[in-house]
Design a protein around this motif. Structure first.
Motif, PDB file in Angstrom:
ATOM      1  N   ARG A  55      84.933  17.053  43.191  1.00 19.11           N
ATOM      2  CA  ARG A  55      85.256  15.692  43.605  1.00 19.11           C
ATOM      3  C   ARG A  55      84.801  15.425  45.034  1.00 19.11           C
ATOM      4  O   ARG A  55      84.277  14.349  45.352  1.00 19.11           O
ATOM      5  CB  ARG A  55      86.757  15.439  43.451  1.00 19.11           C
ATOM      6  CG  ARG A  55      87.232  15.283  42.022  1.00 19.11           C
ATOM      7  CD  ARG A  55      88.612  14.646  41.979  1.00 19.11           C
ATOM      8  NE  ARG A  55      89.608  15.437  42.679  1.00 19.11           N
ATOM      9  CZ  ARG A  55      90.379  16.358  42.104  1.00 19.11           C
ATOM     10  NH1 ARG A  55      90.253  16.589  40.791  1.00 19.11           N
ATOM     11  NH2 ARG A  55      91.261  17.025  42.802  1.00 19.11           N
ATOM     12  N   SER A  56      85.015  16.390  45.932  1.00 16.89           N
ATOM     13  CA  SER A  56      84.585  16.213  47.319  1.00 16.89           C
ATOM     14  C   SER A  56      83.063  16.102  47.402  1.00 16.89           C
ATOM     15  O   SER A  56      82.535  15.244  48.119  1.00 16.89           O
ATOM     16  CB  SER A  56      85.076  17.392  48.163  1.00 16.89           C
ATOM     17  OG  SER A  56      84.607  17.291  49.490  1.00 16.89           O
ATOM     18  N   TRP A  57      82.347  16.934  46.661  1.00 14.23           N
ATOM     19  CA  TRP A  57      80.886  16.884  46.671  1.00 14.23           C
ATOM     20  C   TRP A  57      80.382  15.554  46.110  1.00 14.23           C
ATOM     21  O   TRP A  57      79.468  14.945  46.662  1.00 14.23           O
ATOM     22  CB  TRP A  57      80.339  18.050  45.858  1.00 14.23           C
ATOM     23  CG  TRP A  57      78.843  18.060  45.757  1.00 14.23           C
ATOM     24  CD1 TRP A  57      77.956  18.546  46.658  1.00 14.23           C
ATOM     25  CD2 TRP A  57      78.071  17.526  44.667  1.00 14.23           C
ATOM     26  NE1 TRP A  57      76.673  18.363  46.215  1.00 14.23           N
ATOM     27  CE2 TRP A  57      76.710  17.744  44.985  1.00 14.23           C
ATOM     28  CE3 TRP A  57      78.400  16.921  43.465  1.00 14.23           C
ATOM     29  CZ2 TRP A  57      75.693  17.352  44.140  1.00 14.23           C
ATOM     30  CZ3 TRP A  57      77.381  16.527  42.621  1.00 14.23           C
ATOM     31  CH2 TRP A  57      76.042  16.744  42.959  1.00 14.23           C
ATOM     32  N   ALA A  58      80.997  15.100  45.002  1.00 12.73           N
ATOM     33  CA  ALA A  58      80.571  13.845  44.379  1.00 12.73           C
ATOM     34  C   ALA A  58      80.837  12.653  45.298  1.00 12.73           C
ATOM     35  O   ALA A  58      80.016  11.742  45.409  1.00 12.73           O
ATOM     36  CB  ALA A  58      81.274  13.658  43.036  1.00 12.73           C
ATOM     37  N   MET A  63      78.782   8.372  48.857  1.00 14.10           N
ATOM     38  CA  MET A  63      78.737   7.649  50.122  1.00 14.10           C
ATOM     39  C   MET A  63      77.350   7.740  50.763  1.00 14.10           C
ATOM     40  O   MET A  63      76.882   6.775  51.378  1.00 14.10           O
ATOM     41  CB  MET A  63      79.802   8.213  51.075  1.00 14.10           C
ATOM     42  CG  MET A  63      81.227   7.935  50.640  1.00 14.10           C
ATOM     43  SD  MET A  63      81.556   6.166  50.444  1.00 14.10           S
ATOM     44  CE  MET A  63      81.264   5.587  52.101  1.00 14.10           C
ATOM     45  N   THR A  64      76.683   8.891  50.611  1.00 16.46           N
ATOM     46  CA  THR A  64      75.321   9.002  51.125  1.00 16.46           C
ATOM     47  C   THR A  64      74.390   8.021  50.434  1.00 16.46           C
ATOM     48  O   THR A  64      73.551   7.372  51.073  1.00 16.46           O
ATOM     49  CB  THR A  64      74.814  10.439  50.937  1.00 16.46           C
ATOM     50  OG1 THR A  64      75.696  11.349  51.606  1.00 16.46           O
ATOM     51  CG2 THR A  64      73.409  10.593  51.510  1.00 16.46           C
ATOM     52  N   LEU A  69      71.242   2.994  50.302  1.00 14.07           N
ATOM     53  CA  LEU A  69      70.873   1.825  49.511  1.00 14.07           C
ATOM     54  C   LEU A  69      71.372   0.511  50.100  1.00 14.07           C
ATOM     55  O   LEU A  69      70.805  -0.538  49.799  1.00 14.07           O
ATOM     56  CB  LEU A  69      71.412   1.973  48.083  1.00 14.07           C
ATOM     57  CG  LEU A  69      70.781   3.088  47.247  1.00 14.07           C
ATOM     58  CD1 LEU A  69      71.445   3.163  45.885  1.00 14.07           C
ATOM     59  CD2 LEU A  69      69.279   2.865  47.092  1.00 14.07           C
ATOM     60  N   LEU A  70      72.425   0.546  50.922  1.00 17.75           N
ATOM     61  CA  LEU A  70      72.982  -0.701  51.452  1.00 17.75           C
ATOM     62  C   LEU A  70      71.980  -1.465  52.313  1.00 17.75           C
ATOM     63  O   LEU A  70      71.766  -2.657  52.097  1.00 17.75           O
ATOM     64  CB  LEU A  70      74.268  -0.407  52.229  1.00 17.75           C
ATOM     65  CG  LEU A  70      74.991  -1.639  52.799  1.00 17.75           C
ATOM     66  CD1 LEU A  70      75.415  -2.573  51.676  1.00 17.75           C
ATOM     67  CD2 LEU A  70      76.204  -1.214  53.623  1.00 17.75           C
TER      68      LEU A  70
END
Length: 268
Positions: A55-58, A63-64, A69-70
């Motif tokens: 979960r932490s890796w995902a 967020m990366t 993409l933002l």
């Protein structure tokens, strides 16, 4: 007698369980073995640790992806909206003629803007523009809107005039050790009983470019960095993010990057 006393003392020291109706002690109905404490098996703990790591890796990778993409999405959205906006000037004319080609209105608008720039650069275009401005200045409300918008557009114009930003300036403001980023717009001679003093009118934007403060500062108290007016506007519009790490002034002074943080923080 002595054995009876010993039995009575033993009863006082050792509590005896009460006797139930069927003659059995209530303690005998309870299980003689203690309750076993159940602990989760080791493989469950391993699964929970692995799920937390996944979960932490995902979440970090998600967020990366958002961070990458933002800005691309915002750039695409703004560009697409600008194309639709410019295309809307001439696309109704082509639609009325039965020509439905996307982008044709945009190309026509860009070509029209280019031709207007070529025409206004000539003597005849300047005369027509002066005549049009004379009519606009006679209108009560429109004249103020046109004057404010023209001053901003003239500041970023490649053909600098007397109303444009002349130079990028750095002044000591609002306290000692802090600096403010601004633009020199004009010069003025201040006459007092002591004598004359040449002052520079420095415009320091406080909210992007269209709102700010005006300071009259002595000519010798202004730091002139080696930046063009367009680079200064980019620094203001970006909130100081495009500020270079080292600024060199025209008089060969160097402003370190530690002082640049104060200028960037002043405009954000």
């Amino acid at each position: 007698m002595a054995s009876r006393d010993r039995d009575r003392d033993r009863e006082l020291l050792i509590p005896v369980a009460p006797i139930s109706d069927n003659g059995c002690s209530k303690s005998s109905s309870l299980p003689s073995t203690p309750l076993a404490v159940t602990t989760p098996p080791h493989h469950h703990l391993g699964h929970e640790a692995i799920s937390k790591v996944v979960r932490s890796w995902a979440s970090k990778k998600f967020m990366t992806g958002c961070v990458i993409l933002l800005p691309l999405a915002i750039t695409f959205y703004v560009t697409w909206g600008f194309i639709h906006f410019v295309d809307g000037f001439f696309s109704p004319i082509y639609n009325h003629l039965g020509i439905n080609i996307f982008g044709l209105g945009f190309i026509t608008s860009i070509t029209f803007i280019f031709l207007v720039g070529v025409f206004m650069s000539s003597w005849l275009g300047a005369s027509v523009l002066t005549l049009g401005e004379w009519f606009i200045k006679k209108m009560p409300l429109v004249s103020y809107i046109y004057s404010a918008s023209k001053q901003i557009s003239t500041a970023i114009s490649p053909d600098q005039t007397s109303n444009a930003f002349k130079e990028v300036a750095i002044i000591r403001h609002p306290r000692v050790g802090e600096y403010a980023f601004g633009f020199i717009t004009s010069t003025v001679i201040l006459r007092t009983s002591v004598g004359e003093e040449e002052l520079c009118c420095v415009y320091t934007p406080s909210n992007h470019l269209y709102i700010g403060d005006i300071f009259l500062i002595n000519l010798n108290d202004i730091i002139r960095p080696n930046l063009s007016v367009r680079e200064g506007i980019e620094i203001v519009m970006s909130g100081g993010m495009s500020m270079p790490q080292m600024l060199t002034t025209n008089d060969r002074q160097v402003i370190p990057s530690s002082r640049l943080r104060n200028m960037a923080a002043f405009h954000t």
